[in-house]
Design a protein around this motif. Structure first.
Motif, short mmCIF file in Angstrom:
data_model
loop_
_atom_site.label_atom_id
_atom_site.label_comp_id
_atom_site.label_asym_id
_atom_site.label_seq_id
_atom_site.Cartn_x
_atom_site.Cartn_y
_atom_site.Cartn_z
N PHE A 33 0.85 -1.20 0.00
CA PHE A 33 0.00 0.00 0.00
C PHE A 33 0.88 1.24 0.00
O PHE A 33 2.10 1.15 0.21
N PRO A 38 -1.21 2.81 7.48
CA PRO A 38 -0.97 1.96 8.64
C PRO A 38 -0.08 0.74 8.41
O PRO A 38 0.69 0.36 9.29
N THR A 39 -0.15 0.14 7.24
CA THR A 39 0.72 -1.03 6.98
C THR A 39 2.16 -0.55 6.82
O THR A 39 3.10 -1.17 7.32
N ALA A 154 -8.95 0.88 0.40
CA ALA A 154 -7.61 0.72 -0.17
C ALA A 154 -7.56 -0.39 -1.22
O ALA A 154 -6.54 -1.05 -1.38
N SER A 158 -8.88 -5.10 0.61
CA SER A 158 -8.12 -4.41 1.67
C SER A 158 -8.95 -4.44 2.95
O SER A 158 -10.14 -4.75 2.94
N SER A 160 -9.93 -1.93 4.82
CA SER A 160 -10.97 -0.90 4.80
C SER A 160 -12.14 -1.32 3.92
O SER A 160 -13.30 -1.06 4.23
N GLY A 184 -4.03 3.06 -0.92
CA GLY A 184 -3.73 2.81 0.48
C GLY A 184 -4.57 3.78 1.26
O GLY A 184 -5.17 4.70 0.68
N ALA A 186 -3.51 6.01 3.39
CA ALA A 186 -2.89 7.33 3.60
C ALA A 186 -3.52 8.34 2.63
O ALA A 186 -4.05 9.37 3.06
N GLN A 203 -7.61 1.18 10.24
CA GLN A 203 -6.88 0.83 11.44
C GLN A 203 -6.67 2.06 12.34
O GLN A 203 -6.39 3.15 11.84
N1 ASP Z 1 -5.37 0.38 5.91
C1 ASP Z 1 -5.27 -0.13 4.62
C2 ASP Z 1 -6.38 -1.09 4.29
O1 ASP Z 1 -7.46 -0.65 4.33
C3 ASP Z 1 -4.10 -0.24 3.84
C4 ASP Z 1 -2.93 0.65 4.16
O2 ASP Z 1 -2.20 0.23 5.03
O3 ASP Z 1 -2.76 1.69 3.56
O4 ASP Z 1 -6.20 -2.22 3.94
#
Ligand code: ASP
Length: 327
Positions: A33, A38-39, A154, A158, A160, A184, A186, A203
């Protein structure tokens, strides 16, 4: 005789590699991503902590975005199995197995499982302009206006995306919201704060600071109960508490190497990872953002793989039930 010599030479080479690993070449952590999400954050913090106990190591993060994380995962599945290309991914490792008809890799066969890093709750958040301040008002607003709203995620499969599908299905929304995919969360967060998208589920590692600063509105957490140990997030209800029976979604992150990576290298990586999970600095940073660092048997390859196997089976029916909201 010739075969024996070849075998002996191969084991000498493997031994030498384990002796010299990681050498001068950096270890690339592929994050599937965009940077700043967050990842990405988990990978960067973990790399910094692992560096302390893996002599001579140098970690770099490569963001290989797209298709809900599956493009980055494919890259690692097909990379040289030398311990220099690793994948840091989340629940998508299990979710995409139920969402994609065709993957370029087999989640349980094409990777060496290195261990799990953390469990991270999710939060349901909206743009600051939304005319609701409590979960109840928010849900009523969505019921009445869902078809006209959009939800960021994302990519297919994903975390989200999964959360949005499951939530719309659990509230029994009549009309699906329009989903807006990003590389992603962000960039999705930037769009949410700017009011270009209406809501998102993500997250806590990505949402806590924005909630605290009032840049987004938070309505609920996705864990079975409240996050009573977190100074900010404890004030938000869980979706179960708000009547969504059985709703319980936690994102977990783990680390993977390409299949065939030498066992001695895997052992070194797992040991450095486990040391990182006990590093006070790492623990403090994770805790502040609502993440719970793994301390059970999932920190080892067998426990990690057994958990992902169970998650694939567990998520499949939930994904199928929520499927009517997928587009
Ligand atoms: N939080 C993300 C997801 O929805 C991906 C990310 O880490 O950008 O999977």
């Amino acid at each position: 005789m010739k075969r024996l010599l070849v075998l002996a030479a191969a084991s000498v080479a493997l031994f030498a590699q384990a002796q010299t690993y990681p050498g001068t070449k950096p270890i690339t952590l592929v994050v599937p991503f965009a940077a700043g999400g967050p990842t990405d954050l988990v990978a960067r913090q973990l790399g910094e902590a692992m560096r302390k106990t893996l002599p001579g190591s140098n970690f770099v993060v490569e963001n290989v975005n797209g298709a809900g994380g599956t493009i980055g995962a494919t890259k690692v599945a097909k990379a040289a199995p030398d311990g220099h290309t690793l994948l840091v991914w989340h629940i998508g490792m299990a979710a995409t197995a139920g969402l994609y008809r065709k993957l370029q890799y087999k989640p349980l066969e094409d990777f060496e499982y290195l261990g799990m890093i953390n469990d991270v709750p999710m939060t349901l958040i909206g743009k600051p302009q939304l005319p609701a301040n409590t979960y109840r008002d928010f849900e009523n607003y969505i019921r009445a206006n869902g078809g006209a709203l959009n939800i960021a995620h994302a990519g297919l499969g994903s975390a989200s995306h999964l959360c949005g599908l499951m939530w719309q299905s659990a509230v029994n929304a009549k009309e699906a919201m329009t989903t807006i995919p990003f590389n992603g969360t962000a960039p999705a967060m930037t769009a949410l704060m700017g009011g270009q998208v209406d809501l998102m589920c993500d997250q806590t590692t990505n949402t806590t600071q924005q909630i605290e600063a009032g840049r987004v509105k938070a309505f609920a957490v996705t864990t079975a109960g409240r996050l009573n140990n977190h100074k900010l997030l404890k004030d938000y209800p869980s979706l179960q508490e708000m009547g969504l029976k059985g709703f319980n979604l936690t994102v977990w992150h783990g680390m993977y190497a390409p299949k065939g990576t030498p066992p001695a290298v895997l052992k070194q990586l797992n040991e450095a990872m486990k040391a990182a999970l006990k590093d006070p600095e790492f623990l403090k940073r994770q805790e502040a953002l609502g993440a719970v660092v793994v301390t059970d048997k999932r920190v080892d390859p067998e426990g990690h793989k057994a958990f992902v196997t169970a998650e694939i089976a567990k998520l499949k029916p939930a994904i199928e039930a929520a499927g009517k909201f997928a587009d």
